[in-house]
Motif scaffolding. Structure first.
Motif, PDB file in Angstrom:
ATOM      1  N   ASP A 171       0.882  -1.166   0.000  1.00  0.00           N
ATOM      2  CA  ASP A 171       0.000   0.000   0.000  1.00  0.00           C
ATOM      3  C   ASP A 171       0.915   1.210   0.000  1.00  0.00           C
ATOM      4  OD1 ASP A 171      -2.362  -1.432   0.068  1.00  0.00           O
ATOM      5  OD2 ASP A 171      -2.597  -1.289   2.226  1.00  0.00           O
ATOM      6  N   LEU A 172       0.871   1.969  -1.090  1.00  0.00           N
ATOM      7  CA  LEU A 172       1.744   3.129  -1.261  1.00  0.00           C
ATOM      8  C   LEU A 172       0.956   4.402  -1.052  1.00  0.00           C
ATOM      9  CD1 LEU A 172       3.528   1.942  -4.532  1.00  0.00           C
ATOM     10  CD2 LEU A 172       4.213   1.529  -2.165  1.00  0.00           C
ATOM     11  N   VAL A 173       1.620   5.440  -0.593  1.00  0.00           N
ATOM     12  CA  VAL A 173       0.983   6.738  -0.427  1.00  0.00           C
ATOM     13  C   VAL A 173       1.804   7.766  -1.201  1.00  0.00           C
ATOM     14  CG1 VAL A 173       2.165   7.285   1.749  1.00  0.00           C
ATOM     15  CG2 VAL A 173      -0.040   8.323   1.244  1.00  0.00           C
ATOM     16  N   ALA A 174       1.115   8.634  -1.919  1.00  0.00           N
ATOM     17  CA  ALA A 174       1.775   9.646  -2.749  1.00  0.00           C
ATOM     18  C   ALA A 174       2.212  10.830  -1.898  1.00  0.00           C
ATOM     19  CB  ALA A 174       0.822  10.113  -3.844  1.00  0.00           C
ATOM     20  N   ASP A 175       3.280  11.492  -2.333  1.00  0.00           N
ATOM     21  CA  ASP A 175       3.715  12.728  -1.680  1.00  0.00           C
ATOM     22  C   ASP A 175       2.763  13.876  -1.991  1.00  0.00           C
ATOM     23  OD1 ASP A 175       5.950  11.576  -0.491  1.00  0.00           O
ATOM     24  OD2 ASP A 175       7.249  12.053  -2.177  1.00  0.00           O
ATOM     25  N   GLY A 176       2.055  13.779  -3.112  1.00  0.00           N
ATOM     26  CA  GLY A 176       1.128  14.836  -3.525  1.00  0.00           C
ATOM     27  C   GLY A 176      -0.223  14.243  -3.885  1.00  0.00           C
ATOM     28  N   ASP A 177      -0.734  14.639  -5.032  1.00  0.00           N
ATOM     29  CA  ASP A 177      -2.037  14.203  -5.515  1.00  0.00           C
ATOM     30  C   ASP A 177      -2.010  12.709  -5.859  1.00  0.00           C
ATOM     31  OD1 ASP A 177      -4.483  13.862  -6.811  1.00  0.00           O
ATOM     32  OD2 ASP A 177      -3.893  15.005  -8.589  1.00  0.00           O
ATOM     33  N   PRO A 178      -2.811  11.882  -5.169  1.00  0.00           N
ATOM     34  CA  PRO A 178      -2.771  10.448  -5.432  1.00  0.00           C
ATOM     35  C   PRO A 178      -3.186  10.068  -6.855  1.00  0.00           C
ATOM     36  CG  PRO A 178      -4.366  10.952  -3.694  1.00  0.00           C
ATOM     37  CD  PRO A 178      -3.689  12.214  -4.061  1.00  0.00           C
ATOM     38  N   GLN A 179      -4.142  10.762  -7.429  1.00  0.00           N
ATOM     39  CA  GLN A 179      -4.564  10.411  -8.786  1.00  0.00           C
ATOM     40  C   GLN A 179      -3.508  10.806  -9.822  1.00  0.00           C
ATOM     41  OE1 GLN A 179      -6.984   8.224  -9.436  1.00  0.00           O
ATOM     42  NE2 GLN A 179      -6.947   8.199  -7.191  1.00  0.00           N
ATOM     43  N   THR A 235     -15.940   2.423  -4.202  1.00  0.00           N
ATOM     44  CA  THR A 235     -16.025   3.454  -3.158  1.00  0.00           C
ATOM     45  C   THR A 235     -14.786   3.446  -2.258  1.00  0.00           C
ATOM     46  OG1 THR A 235     -17.193   1.953  -1.662  1.00  0.00           O
ATOM     47  CG2 THR A 235     -18.544   3.338  -3.136  1.00  0.00           C
ATOM     48  N   GLU A 236     -13.786   2.647  -2.609  1.00  0.00           N
ATOM     49  CA  GLU A 236     -12.580   2.538  -1.795  1.00  0.00           C
ATOM     50  C   GLU A 236     -11.799   3.848  -1.798  1.00  0.00           C
ATOM     51  OE1 GLU A 236     -13.868  -1.394  -3.079  1.00  0.00           O
ATOM     52  OE2 GLU A 236     -13.401   0.389  -4.224  1.00  0.00           O
ATOM     53  N   GLN A 237     -10.985   3.988  -0.804  1.00  0.00           N
ATOM     54  CA  GLN A 237     -10.108   5.150  -0.682  1.00  0.00           C
ATOM     55  C   GLN A 237      -8.704   4.807  -1.188  1.00  0.00           C
ATOM     56  OE1 GLN A 237     -11.347   8.271   0.484  1.00  0.00           O
ATOM     57  NE2 GLN A 237     -13.163   7.056   0.005  1.00  0.00           N
ATOM     58  N   LEU A 287      -2.894   4.611  -1.989  1.00  0.00           N
ATOM     59  CA  LEU A 287      -3.894   5.097  -1.034  1.00  0.00           C
ATOM     60  C   LEU A 287      -4.207   6.565  -1.293  1.00  0.00           C
ATOM     61  CD1 LEU A 287      -2.377   3.597   2.249  1.00  0.00           C
ATOM     62  CD2 LEU A 287      -4.026   2.529   0.675  1.00  0.00           C
ATOM     63  N   ASP A 288      -5.445   6.956  -1.039  1.00  0.00           N
ATOM     64  CA  ASP A 288      -5.821   8.376  -1.164  1.00  0.00           C
ATOM     65  C   ASP A 288      -5.159   9.218  -0.098  1.00  0.00           C
ATOM     66  OD1 ASP A 288      -7.380   7.619  -3.308  1.00  0.00           O
ATOM     67  OD2 ASP A 288      -9.282   7.875  -2.277  1.00  0.00           O
ATOM     68  N   SER A 289      -4.858   8.626   1.054  1.00  0.00           N
ATOM     69  CA  SER A 289      -4.149   9.324   2.126  1.00  0.00           C
ATOM     70  C   SER A 289      -3.455   8.287   2.994  1.00  0.00           C
ATOM     71  CB  SER A 289      -5.100  10.180   2.963  1.00  0.00           C
ATOM     72  OG  SER A 289      -6.092   9.370   3.571  1.00  0.00           O
ATOM     73  N   ALA A 290      -2.483   8.739   3.762  1.00  0.00           N
ATOM     74  CA  ALA A 290      -1.740   7.838   4.630  1.00  0.00           C
ATOM     75  C   ALA A 290      -2.657   7.273   5.703  1.00  0.00           C
ATOM     76  CB  ALA A 290      -0.568   8.576   5.270  1.00  0.00           C
ATOM     77  N   PRO A 291      -2.411   6.024   6.124  1.00  0.00           N
ATOM     78  CA  PRO A 291      -3.213   5.465   7.207  1.00  0.00           C
ATOM     79  C   PRO A 291      -3.048   6.265   8.491  1.00  0.00           C
ATOM     80  CG  PRO A 291      -1.882   3.775   6.128  1.00  0.00           C
ATOM     81  CD  PRO A 291      -1.431   5.102   5.598  1.00  0.00           C
ATOM     82  N   THR A 292      -4.109   6.358   9.239  1.00  0.00           N
ATOM     83  CA  THR A 292      -4.071   7.036  10.544  1.00  0.00           C
ATOM     84  C   THR A 292      -4.626   6.105  11.599  1.00  0.00           C
ATOM     85  OG1 THR A 292      -6.242   8.005  10.206  1.00  0.00           O
ATOM     86  CG2 THR A 292      -4.350   9.327   9.516  1.00  0.00           C
ATOM     87  N   ARG A 293      -4.311   6.409  12.805  1.00  0.00           N
ATOM     88  CA  ARG A 293      -4.824   5.599  13.930  1.00  0.00           C
ATOM     89  C   ARG A 293      -6.233   5.964  14.232  1.00  0.00           C
ATOM     90  NH1 ARG A 293      -0.407   4.673  18.603  1.00  0.00           N
ATOM     91  NH2 ARG A 293       0.097   2.649  17.794  1.00  0.00           N
TER      92      ARG A 293
END
Length: 123
Positions: free
Chosen positions: A71-79, A100-102, A117-123
């Motif tokens: 699961d990768l997260v972008a430094d900027g705009d994920p799309q 409908t996934e993020q 991922l649209d954003s980094a995982p959070t707790r």
């Protein structure tokens, strides 16, 4: 005590193709082995929490859906990152998403699934 992820190993059929894709995708530095493998290192002085990648030549094609994926997260705009990865050789894949996934599911040039991922995982 606990363990941490130090390295991700991917068995690859075409080492040159996969080194080209993953080093460009991650911005990692390439260290080729003389044994049909290559190590990809995070740029600069990576922290202990930055895993390296080892691309291990297997000579065989991938079979079936991955049981474990990145699961990768972008430094900027994920799309925008998804579009860049597709330009590098990734492709969209359907693993049963509802729409409908993020996250966006892609596969690398040899078919290994991963998500952006649209954003980094959070707790």
């Amino acid at each position: 005590m606990a363990v941490r992820i130090a390295q991700c190993t991917i068995d690859v059929e075409d080492l040159d193709l996969m080194v080209s894709f993953w080093s460009a995708a991650l911005g990692y530095e390439i260290e080729r082995g003389d044994d049909g493998s290559a190590k990809l290192w995070p740029p600069g002085q990576p922290s202990a929490s930055s895993p390296s990648f080892w691309l291990q030549g297997s000579g065989t094609a991938k079979r079936g859906k991955n049981r474990l994926h990145l699961d990768l997260v972008a430094d900027g705009d994920p799309q925008a990152e998804v579009r860049r990865l597709v330009e590098l050789g990734a492709r969209h894949v359907d693993v049963g998403q509802s729409g409908t996934e993020q996250f966006t599911v892609l596969a690398d040039p040899e078919g290994n699934e991963f998500c952006v991922l649209d954003s980094a995982p959070t707790r």
